[in-house]
Design a protein around this motif. Structure first.
Motif, short mmCIF file in Angstrom:
data_model
loop_
_atom_site.label_atom_id
_atom_site.label_comp_id
_atom_site.label_asym_id
_atom_site.label_seq_id
_atom_site.Cartn_x
_atom_site.Cartn_y
_atom_site.Cartn_z
N VAL A 18 0.82 -1.21 0.00
CA VAL A 18 0.00 0.00 0.00
C VAL A 18 0.86 1.26 0.00
O VAL A 18 0.60 2.21 -0.76
N THR A 22 0.86 3.82 -3.09
CA THR A 22 0.38 5.18 -2.84
C THR A 22 1.43 6.21 -3.22
O THR A 22 1.13 7.23 -3.86
N CYS A 23 2.66 5.95 -2.85
CA CYS A 23 3.76 6.86 -3.17
C CYS A 23 3.93 7.00 -4.68
O CYS A 23 4.11 8.11 -5.20
N ASP A 26 0.83 8.94 -6.14
CA ASP A 26 0.93 10.35 -5.75
C ASP A 26 1.98 11.08 -6.58
O ASP A 26 1.77 12.22 -7.01
N LEU A 97 -5.44 -0.80 -2.10
CA LEU A 97 -5.88 0.38 -1.35
C LEU A 97 -7.18 0.10 -0.60
O LEU A 97 -7.26 0.29 0.60
N LYS A 139 -7.48 5.46 -5.97
CA LYS A 139 -6.71 6.61 -5.48
C LYS A 139 -7.44 7.93 -5.76
O LYS A 139 -7.63 8.76 -4.87
N GLU A 142 -10.83 8.39 -3.84
CA GLU A 142 -10.77 8.06 -2.41
C GLU A 142 -11.75 8.87 -1.56
O GLU A 142 -12.35 8.35 -0.62
#
Length: 296
Positions: A18, A22-23, A26, A97, A139, A142
């Motif tokens: 995760v 996510t990194c 983003d 996620l 993402k 969200e």
């Protein structure tokens, strides 16, 4: 329906951790700008994130999640021969996620038309064209995850008439501002391993010829004429793997224009990339394009 579709390509095609995922998302999204938004539909690639994640982010950056409650995902079938479209037998799709719930009401409405098959769990989990969109959807959406549902649709090798039939069917959903359409497609697959080696030397190196060919198709898509896109594919046989989902979208747009001539819609590609630059017949590459439809 009681099954959950596992994230079968996590850990290979994209991170299953995760934090790492996510990194990554983003980072890509932070480098993109909302230049043609808010999107009612996007075209985004579905290769491994290492190759196409940066390009995909440019499509997903055009989405404003505020009013969206439902995401239709139209992906081409790579492994099973379909003459129509098929729906999942599951209730949820897993992502690292959070899980995404399938919209059972819309599924029931689609099944009631008699135009949709049911895909097996094995077919569902083997196919990557829909799954590769899910982490980006999770993402970007969200903030709406508690109210969000998805409508995954596996699209087969449709005739032009069937693209029109499905386009008309989806046009009413396309008009609803609570709906977002994600069209999953890579562009030119070039090289001997793809059995496609078209090279117009007037454009220079092979990779430049590929880009010219792709951009010709992208320009036609931006004009939103389904028959022109079908003609282009017939003339050049460009190996756009999501050509049928794209054809369905273009027919949905045309159907909206026919029924609601006052609704202005514009389509624009905001990013193009290639996995590598082909310079000889020993090379191969896959192209990626990020496009977005706005309803004004």
């Amino acid at each position: 329906m009681s099954k959950v579709r596992r994230a079968t390509h996590a850990g290979s095609w994209y991170p299953d951790n995760v934090g790492e995922l996510t990194c990554q998302l983003d980072s890509w999204l932070s480098k993109a700008k909302p230049v043609h938004s808010p999107a009612r539909a996007i075209i985004a690639p579905h290769a491994g994130y290492y190759y196409c994640g940066g390009c995909s982010a440019h499509a997903y950056k055009q989405i404003d999640p505020t009013n969206i409650r439902r995401v239709f995902i139209l992906g081409p079938s790579h492994h099973v021969r379909l003459s129509g479209c098929a729906l999942s037998s599951c209730e949820k799709y897993q992502t690292p996620l959070y899980d995404l719930s399938i919209d059972s009401k819309v599924y029931n409405d689609l099944y009631a038309t008699g135009l949709f098959e049911n895909m097996s769990l094995d077919t569902d989990e083997e196919e990557h064209s829909i799954e590769m969109q899910l982490p980006f959807i999770a993402k970007v959406m969200e903030s709406q995850k508690n109210d969000l549902t998805i409508v995954p649709v596996l699209v087969g090798s449709l005739s032009a008439d069937k693209e029109q039939q499905y386009g008309k069917l989806f046009s009413k959903y396309l008009l609803d501002p609570e709906n977002l359409f994600v069209i999953s497609s890579d562009f030119c697959h070039w090289g001997r391993r793809f059995h496609y080696t078209f090279h117009d030397k007037s454009f220079g190196d092979i990779w430049q010829s590929i880009e010219a060919l792709d951009r010709m198709g992208m320009d036609i898509i931006e004009k939103m004429g389904p028959s022109d896109f079908t003609r282009y594919l017939g003339d050049y046989n460009n190996t756009i793997c999501g050509r049928h989902p794209i054809g369905v979208l273009l027919n949905a747009i045309e159907s909206v224009h026919t029924k609601n001539g006052n609704r202005k819609m514009t389509f624009k590609f905001v990013k193009y990339a290639q996995s590598s630059q082909c310079r000889s017949t020993h090379d191969s590459s896959v192209s990626y394009a990020a496009g977005t439809l706005v309803v004004h």
